[in-house]
Enzyme design. Structure first.
Site, PDB file in Angstrom:
ATOM      1  N   ALA A   9     -51.943  -1.324 -10.214  1.00  0.00           N
ATOM      2  CA  ALA A   9     -51.413  -2.818 -11.167  1.00  0.00           C
ATOM      3  C   ALA A   9     -51.977  -2.204 -12.852  1.00  0.00           C
ATOM      4  CB  ALA A   9     -51.419  -3.802 -11.024  1.00  0.00           C
ATOM      5  N   ARG A  15     -38.722  -2.944 -18.215  1.00  0.00           N
ATOM      6  CA  ARG A  15     -37.856  -3.671 -17.433  1.00  0.00           C
ATOM      7  C   ARG A  15     -38.139  -5.073 -17.904  1.00  0.00           C
ATOM      8  NH1 ARG A  15     -36.009  -0.141 -13.187  1.00  0.00           N
ATOM      9  NH2 ARG A  15     -37.931   0.441 -12.665  1.00  0.00           N
ATOM     10  N   THR A  79     -48.490   7.327 -10.138  1.00  0.00           N
ATOM     11  CA  THR A  79     -49.631   6.964  -9.435  1.00  0.00           C
ATOM     12  C   THR A  79     -50.819   7.513  -8.653  1.00  0.00           C
ATOM     13  OG1 THR A  79     -47.573   7.870  -8.012  1.00  0.00           O
ATOM     14  CG2 THR A  79     -47.571   5.885  -8.420  1.00  0.00           C
ATOM     15  N   TYR A 100     -49.363  -1.687  -3.949  1.00  0.00           N
ATOM     16  CA  TYR A 100     -48.593  -2.234  -5.321  1.00  0.00           C
ATOM     17  C   TYR A 100     -48.818  -3.661  -5.930  1.00  0.00           C
ATOM     18  CZ  TYR A 100     -46.207   2.560  -4.931  1.00  0.00           C
ATOM     19  OH  TYR A 100     -45.861   3.766  -5.349  1.00  0.00           O
ATOM     20  N   GLY A 138     -38.654   7.428  -3.721  1.00  0.00           N
ATOM     21  CA  GLY A 138     -39.436   8.327  -3.279  1.00  0.00           C
ATOM     22  C   GLY A 138     -38.802   8.777  -1.217  1.00  0.00           C
ATOM     23  N   ALA A 379     -41.161 -57.800 -12.125  1.00  0.00           N
ATOM     24  CA  ALA A 379     -40.188 -57.018 -12.980  1.00  0.00           C
ATOM     25  C   ALA A 379     -40.880 -56.421 -14.955  1.00  0.00           C
ATOM     26  CB  ALA A 379     -38.723 -56.797 -13.359  1.00  0.00           C
TER      27      ALA A 379
HETATM   28  C1  UD1 Z   1     -42.913   5.456  -6.437  1.00  0.00           C
HETATM   29  C2  UD1 Z   1     -43.007   5.962  -5.303  1.00  0.00           C
HETATM   30  C3  UD1 Z   1     -41.633   5.893  -4.966  1.00  0.00           C
HETATM   31  C4  UD1 Z   1     -41.620   4.745  -3.808  1.00  0.00           C
HETATM   32  C5  UD1 Z   1     -41.599   3.837  -5.435  1.00  0.00           C
HETATM   33  C6  UD1 Z   1     -41.472   2.985  -4.259  1.00  0.00           C
HETATM   34  C7  UD1 Z   1     -44.496   7.714  -6.545  1.00  0.00           C
HETATM   35  C8  UD1 Z   1     -44.981   8.856  -7.648  1.00  0.00           C
HETATM   36  N1  UD1 Z   1     -43.742   7.629  -6.167  1.00  0.00           N
HETATM   37  O1  UD1 Z   1     -42.376   5.461  -7.645  1.00  0.00           O
HETATM   38  O2  UD1 Z   1     -42.201   7.567  -3.676  1.00  0.00           O
HETATM   39  O3  UD1 Z   1     -40.930   5.375  -3.245  1.00  0.00           O
HETATM   40  O4  UD1 Z   1     -42.582   3.719  -6.479  1.00  0.00           O
HETATM   41  O5  UD1 Z   1     -41.708   1.869  -5.017  1.00  0.00           O
HETATM   42  O6  UD1 Z   1     -46.241   7.460  -5.614  1.00  0.00           O
HETATM   43  N2  UD1 Z   1     -48.858   2.437 -11.357  1.00  0.00           N
HETATM   44  C9  UD1 Z   1     -49.945   2.560 -12.103  1.00  0.00           C
HETATM   45  N3  UD1 Z   1     -50.001   3.549 -12.580  1.00  0.00           N
HETATM   46  C10 UD1 Z   1     -49.551   4.541 -13.427  1.00  0.00           C
HETATM   47  C11 UD1 Z   1     -48.156   4.108 -12.520  1.00  0.00           C
HETATM   48  C12 UD1 Z   1     -47.987   3.636 -12.061  1.00  0.00           C
HETATM   49  O7  UD1 Z   1     -50.917   1.884 -11.982  1.00  0.00           O
HETATM   50  O8  UD1 Z   1     -49.759   5.466 -13.850  1.00  0.00           O
HETATM   51  C13 UD1 Z   1     -48.245   1.396 -10.600  1.00  0.00           C
HETATM   52  C14 UD1 Z   1     -46.923   0.933 -11.534  1.00  0.00           C
HETATM   53  O9  UD1 Z   1     -47.366  -0.668 -11.945  1.00  0.00           O
HETATM   54  C15 UD1 Z   1     -47.062   0.205  -9.714  1.00  0.00           C
HETATM   55  C16 UD1 Z   1     -46.793   0.754  -9.042  1.00  0.00           C
HETATM   56  O10 UD1 Z   1     -47.762   1.680  -9.365  1.00  0.00           O
HETATM   57  O11 UD1 Z   1     -47.001  -1.303  -9.360  1.00  0.00           O
HETATM   58  C17 UD1 Z   1     -45.455   2.264  -8.504  1.00  0.00           C
HETATM   59  O12 UD1 Z   1     -44.943   2.546  -9.937  1.00  0.00           O
HETATM   60  P1  UD1 Z   1     -43.560   3.152 -10.142  1.00  0.00           P
HETATM   61  O13 UD1 Z   1     -43.580   3.862 -11.464  1.00  0.00           O
HETATM   62  O14 UD1 Z   1     -42.900   1.907 -10.354  1.00  0.00           O
HETATM   63  O15 UD1 Z   1     -43.131   4.418  -9.832  1.00  0.00           O
HETATM   64  P2  UD1 Z   1     -42.126   4.579  -8.965  1.00  0.00           P
HETATM   65  O16 UD1 Z   1     -41.294   5.106  -9.741  1.00  0.00           O
HETATM   66  O17 UD1 Z   1     -40.847   3.565  -8.931  1.00  0.00           O
END
Ligand code: UD1
Ligand code: CA
Length: 453
Positions: A9, A15, A79, A100, A138, A379
Site C-alpha cells: 500500500a 492517476r 513490488t 494489494y 503481467g 401542527a
Molecule cells: C503489478 C504486477 C503485475 C500484475 C498487476 C496487477 C509486478 C511487478 N507486477 O503490476 O504482474 O498484473 O500488479 O494489478 O508486481 N506497490 C508498493 N511499492 C512499490 C510498488 C508498488 O507498495 O514499490 C504497491 C502499489 O501501491 C499497489 C501494488 O503494489 O498497491 C501494485 O503496484 P503497481 O505499481 O500498481 O503494479 P503494476 O505495475 O500494476
C-alpha cells in the site's frame, strides 16, 4: 507455522489526481485498504503487515485492525522491494499471503482456495485471471504442458506474450523460506528498473517447483483501482453485489442501480426499497418495511410493517412496528418510536421517545422529550429545549392533545390527559385532564379605520 499477510500500500496513485493516498480512496464510504484489511481479518491470520509509503501518516491513522503493523517503504522501487520491507515480520516456516491495498473486493473463499495450494512441495501459488483485455497486466507464461514458467510484465513483453489473456492478479501465497531466498537475489534489470515481485516465479521454476494457480469466482474480486473511473466502476459492481444479497434475503429492490449500501444491512423478507435509497452504518429492517424514494438511513433499526415515506432522513434511531414516517421527516440521533407512532412531513425529532400510537403529523420540532402513548401533537408545535446554554426536558403524559402552533418551553411537563389550546406558549406544568392555554383573548376593534396618506 503461521499465516502472515503482507498488504502492499505504498504507491502514490498518481492517476487518481487526489490529495489523498490511493489506498484511502473510499469505496462504499470505507477506504480501499480497509476493505482488504476487513477481508483478511475474517481469514484468521496471525499478523497483517501493511507496507506504506506515500501518505504514510494519513494511512496509519485512517485504517485499523487487530494484529496489524506497518512497515515503511521510503522509496517505491517495485513490488518485490515492497515485500522485502516485511522481511523481519515473517519466519521461514510461515506462509506469506501478498495482497494489494488497491484491490478491495477479493473474497475470503478465493484466498482460502489459494492458500490451500501451498505446502512444502509447492511453495508458491498464484491467483490468476483471464481477461478479455489484458493490457497493463503481467502475463502468465505457461509451457506446452500448461505449467507456469514466468510472469512477464507488459513493458517487458514481446508480441507473442502480449497476446496472452491470462494475467497476474498480483495476489500470491509463498512459503517464508523460499520467499526470503528468492527476494535476496532479486534484481531490477528490466524495462522499469524496478524490483519485480513477479520475477520470483521464474526462480521457483528453475528451483524445480511447480507453480500452483487458482482463479477467483468473479473478475470483480481482482480488479484494482488506478483512477476515479475505475473507482466508480468498482463501486457500482460492489453495490450491485450488496443489492443482490438483499434480494436473496427476500428484499424487493425496485432498481438495484439506485440503491447504495455503505455499511451492514440486514433485512427480513418483503422489505421494499424504492429508488435512490442510501443505507449507512448498521441498518436492520423488519419484515414488510418499506423505504420510500430518496431516503437516507444511518444506524437504524426498524421493526416490521413500518413505512418510511420518501425523502426522509433517519440517523441513530430505533423505530417500532407499524409506524409511519415522512414524507420529509427527519429523525435525529436518540429518537425512539414505539409501535404505531406516526411522524409526518417536515417534522424533526431529536433524542426523544415517542409513545405507542402517538402522532406528530406536521411541521414540528420535538427535542429532548419523553412522550407517552396516544398523544396527538398539533401542527407547528415546538419544544423549546435550549436556553442558549443548556438543553432541557419536556415530559408529555399519555393521551395528551397539544393544539397547533404551541411552544412548550422546557423544562416543562404536560400531564396525562391534558389538552393544550392552540397557539399557546406553555412555560409551567399543565395539569392532568384539564384544558390549559396561554393566549390573549380575541377582540375586535369596532369602527377601526386603516391609516391614510
Ligand atoms: C503489478 C504486477 C503485475 C500484475 C498487476 C496487477 C509486478 C511487478 N507486477 O503490476 O504482474 O498484473 O500488479 O494489478 O508486481 N506497490 C508498493 N511499492 C512499490 C510498488 C508498488 O507498495 O514499490 C504497491 C502499489 O501501491 C499497489 C501494488 O503494489 O498497491 C501494485 O503496484 P503497481 O505499481 O500498481 O503494479 P503494476 O505495475 O500494476
Ligand atoms: Ca496497478
Amino acid at each position: 507455522m503461521a499465516l502472515k499477510v503482507v498488504i502492499l500500500a505504498a504507491g502514490k496513485g498518481t492517476r487518481m489526481r487526489s490529495n489523498q493516498p490511493k489506498v484511502l480512496q473510499p469505496l462504499a464510504q470505507k477506504p480501499l485498504l480497509q476493505h482488504v484489511i476487513d477481508t483478511v481479518e475474517t481469514l484468521c491470520c496471525d499478523e497483517i503487515i501493511t507496507v506504506i509509503g506515500h501518505g504514510a501518516e494519513l494511512v496509519t491513522s485512517h485504517v485499523s485492525a487487530q494484529n496489524m503493523c506497518f512497515t515503511l517503504q521510503e522509496e517505491q522501487l517495485g513490488t518485490g522491494h515492497a515485500v522485502m520491507q516485511a522481511n523481519e515480520h515473517y519466519s521461514e516456516s510461515d506462509t506469506v499471503l501478498v495482497l494489494y491495498g488497491d484491490v478491495p473486493l477479493t473474497r475470503v473463499a478465493t484466498l482460502q482456495r489459494l492458500l490451500e495450494l501451498v505446502d512444502e512441495q509447492h511453495p508458491l501459488a498464484l491467483l490468476t485471471v483471464t481477461l478479455e483485455d489484458s493490457t497493463g497486466y503481467g502475463r502468465i507464461v505457461r509451457d506446452s504442458n500448461g505449467a507456469v514458467q514466468a510472469i512477464v510484465e507488459q513493458k517487458d513483453a514481446d508480441a507473442e506474450v502480449l497476446a496472452i489473456k491470462e494475467v497476474n492478479t498480483g495476489i500470491m501465497a509463498v512459503k517464508g523460506a523460499q520467499l526470503k531466498q528468492w527476494l535476496s537475489v532479486l534484481d531490477n534489470c528490466n524495462a522499469q528498473s524496478e524490483y519485480y515481485l513477479t520475477d520470483i516465479i521464474a526462480m521457483a521454476v528453475s528451483d524445480g517447483f511447480t507453480i500452483q494457480t487458482a482463479q477467483p469466482d468473479d473478475e470483480m474480486e481482482v480488479l484494482g483501482v488506478n483512477d476515479k473511473l475505475q473507482l466508480q466502476n468498482l463501486e457500482r459492481q460492489y453495490q450491485y453485489q450488496c443489492a443482490k444479497l438483499l434480494m436473496q434475503q427476500g428484499a424487493t429492490v425496485v432498481d438495484a442501480q439506485r440503491l447504495d449500501i455503505r455499511g451492514v444491512v440486514t433485512v427480513e423478507p418483503d422489505v421494499t426499497f424504492d429508488v435512490n435509497v442510501v443505507l449507512e452504518g448498521n441498518v436492520s429492517l423488519g419484515t414488510n418495511v418499506t423505504v420510500g424514494a430518496h431516503c437516507v438511513l444511518k444506524n437504524v433499526q426498524v421493526a416490521a410493517n413500518t413505512h418510511i415515506h420518501p425523502f426522509s432522513h433517519l440517523e441513530d434511531c430505533i423505530v417500532g412496528q407499524n409506524c409511519s414516517i415522512g414524507p420529509y421527516a427527519r429523525l435525529r440521533p436518540g429518537t425512539e418510536l414505539a409501535d404505531e407512532a406516526k411522524i409526518g412531513n417536515f417534522v424533526e425529532i431529536k433524542k426523544s421517545k415517542i409513545g405507542l400510537g402517538s402522532k406528530v403529523s406536521h411541521l414540528s420540532y420535538i427535542g429532548d422529550t419523553n412522550m407517552g402513548n396516544d398523544v396527538n401533537i398539533g401542527a407547528g408545535t415546538i419544544t423549546c429545549n435550549y436556553d442558549g446554554v443548556n438543553k432541557h426536558q419536556t415530559i408529555i403524559g399519555d393521551h395528551v392533545f397539544v393544539g397547533s402552533d404551541t411552544q412548550l418551553v422546557a423544562p416543562v411537563e404536560i400531564e396525562a390527559g391534558a389538552t393544550i389550546g392552540a397557539g399557546s406558549t406553555i412555560t409551567k406544568r399543565a395539569p392532568a385532564n384539564e384544558l390549559t392555554l396561554s393566549r390573549s383573548k380575541q377582540l375586535t376593534i369596532k369602527g377601526w379605520a386603516p391609516p391614510v396618506k
